[in-house]
Design an enzyme around this catalytic site. Structure first.
Site: not given
Ligand code: GCO
Ligand code: MN
Ligand code: MN
Length: 389
Positions: A54, A57, A88, A181, A183, A219, A222, A247, A257, A259, A289
């Site tokens: 981002h 970041d 990206m 993306e 979610k 993702e 998600h 992702d 979430d 991850d 991700d």
């Molecule tokens: C999450 C999202 C984020 C996005 C990232 C890109 O975990 O909810 O996946 O990780 O991918 O912020 O904008």
């Molecule tokens: Mn993501």
């Molecule tokens: Mn996520």
């Protein structure tokens, strides 16, 4: 060494993944901040082809223009020196207080405009560092209080923002595409554009002049939060030519979430994801991700990414074995019962085909009784994945 990542595998991850401090709703950070340049170096050294970020970041929110230039210059030096690419870029439209009630779907025109301004700068940054994908994740584009936003206007506002940014990319001549993306929720109670299906339908309503620039960034986590079949969702985006980024990670279904590291939950689903990408010659990055566990040490954040890459390569080898397995392949071939005459009759609509099809009789009991052998097929997959085969 076996399962060693190579550059041509195109493994990437986000700077925010390894830099995740462990801060969450119930706890303060457990790891110190990770300098973005050290982060990029660390990812290069474990074999990543590229990285994503981002805007904030890399260049802290509110940094001066000269500070931003200094960091960009340093980042370019590290990328050249370590042989790692920026694949990206994305924009943080969720963290700062100004975005507490959304960015592009805020009811406040000033916030919507600021969100677009911040996005334009993030796109410029990505273009300078070589990113070919710009991800739009609308983390705050949602609500908890249903009365607070008009859901129809919210979609229109979202569309305006996507079209604005896509026209900008085209106008600048950047070699960059947008990937939205989806979610379903978190951090909002409900988020607009909740699933891949929502995004694909939304894209089909965009200005045709820029529609080709916009695709989806699914993702795994998600999709599983929404209780979807991840493989089917991604396959549909792929079939539509709209899979622009992906992702990878892992997730227990229907929860917050998580991850988690790729391959750590539903191994069979992860296998079929890898199979989908490999069988269709996916040429984009294999992007993770994921977040470190809160108990992870500072060093282990890189073990997370190394582990994701290893698990992907293990599963890719399983895909190769699946595709070379004589019994499995014979079964799959036998499942396809072709009939040239009927295929010709149903491939395309014509009055002749309609006439021929209506006149045709079918032996339904023979068709219904055909043995498919799915017990054996699933056992073969299980045995292959567990090493029993
Ligand atoms: C999450 C999202 C984020 C996005 C990232 C890109 O975990 O909810 O996946 O990780 O991918 O912020 O904008
Ligand atoms: Mn993501
Ligand atoms: Mn996520």
């Amino acid at each position: 060494m076996a399962y060693e990542p190579r550059k041509e595998d195109r493994f990437t991850t986000g700077l925010w993944c390894t830099a995740f401090s462990g801060r969450e709703v119930f706890g303060v950070p457990v790891r110190p901040p990770l300098d973005p340049l050290d982060n990029i170096r660390g990812l290069a050294r474990i074999g990543c082809y590229g990285f994503a970020y981002h805007d904030d970041d890399l260049i802290p929110f509110g940094a001066s223009a000269s500070e931003g230039e200094r960091i960009i210059g340093e980042a370019q030096k590290v990328m050249d020196g370590e042989g790692i690419k920026n694949t990206m870029a994305t924009c943080n439209l969720f963290e700062q207080p100004v975005f507490k009630d959304g960015a592009f779907t805020s009811n406040d025109a000033r916030i919507r405009a600021f969100a677009i301004q911040k996005s334009l700068k993030a796109i410029d940054l990505g273009a300078r560092l070589g990113a070919s994908v710009y991800v739009m994740w609308g983390g705050r584009e949602g609500l908890e209080v249903e009365a607070s936003k008009n859901p129809v206007d919210s979609v229109k506002r979202y569309r305006e923002a996507v079209e604005f940014l896509a026209h900008y990319i085209r106008g600048q001549g950047y070699a960059m595409r947008i990937a939205i993306e989806p979610k379903p929720n978190e951090p909002r109670g409900d988020i607009f554009l909740a699933t891949i299906g929502h995004v694909l339908a939304f894209i089909s309503t965009l200005d045709p002049a820029i529609r080709d620039l916009v695709g989806v960034n699914p993702e795994i986590q998600h999709s599983r939060m929404a209780g979807m079949n991840t493989v089917h969702e991604v396959a549909q985006a792929l079939e539509m030519g709209k899979l622009y980024h992906f992702d990878l990670g892992a997730q227990k279904p229907t929860r917050y979430d998580q991850d988690l590291r790729f391959g750590s939950e539903d191994i069979k689903e992860s296998f079929f994801i890898v199979k989908l990408l490999e069988d269709h010659g996916w040429s984009g990055p294999r992007h993770f991700d994921v977040k470190p566990y809160r108990p992870d040490s500072v060093e282990e954040v890189f073990d997370l990414v190394a582990g994701c890459m290893r698990s992907y390569l293990v599963l890719r080898e399983k895909v190769q074995r699946f595709n070379a397995d004589a019994e499995i392949q014979t079964m799959l071939r036998q499942l396809q019962l072709d009939d040239d005459e009927l295929v010709g009759m149903t491939r395309a609509y014509s009055s002749e085909n309609v006439g021929a099809l209506k006149a045709r009789s079918f032996n339904l009991s023979e068709m219904a009784e055909r043995k498919l052998g799915y017990q054996r097929l699933d056992q073969l997959v299980f045995d292959l994945l567990t090493g029993a085969r």
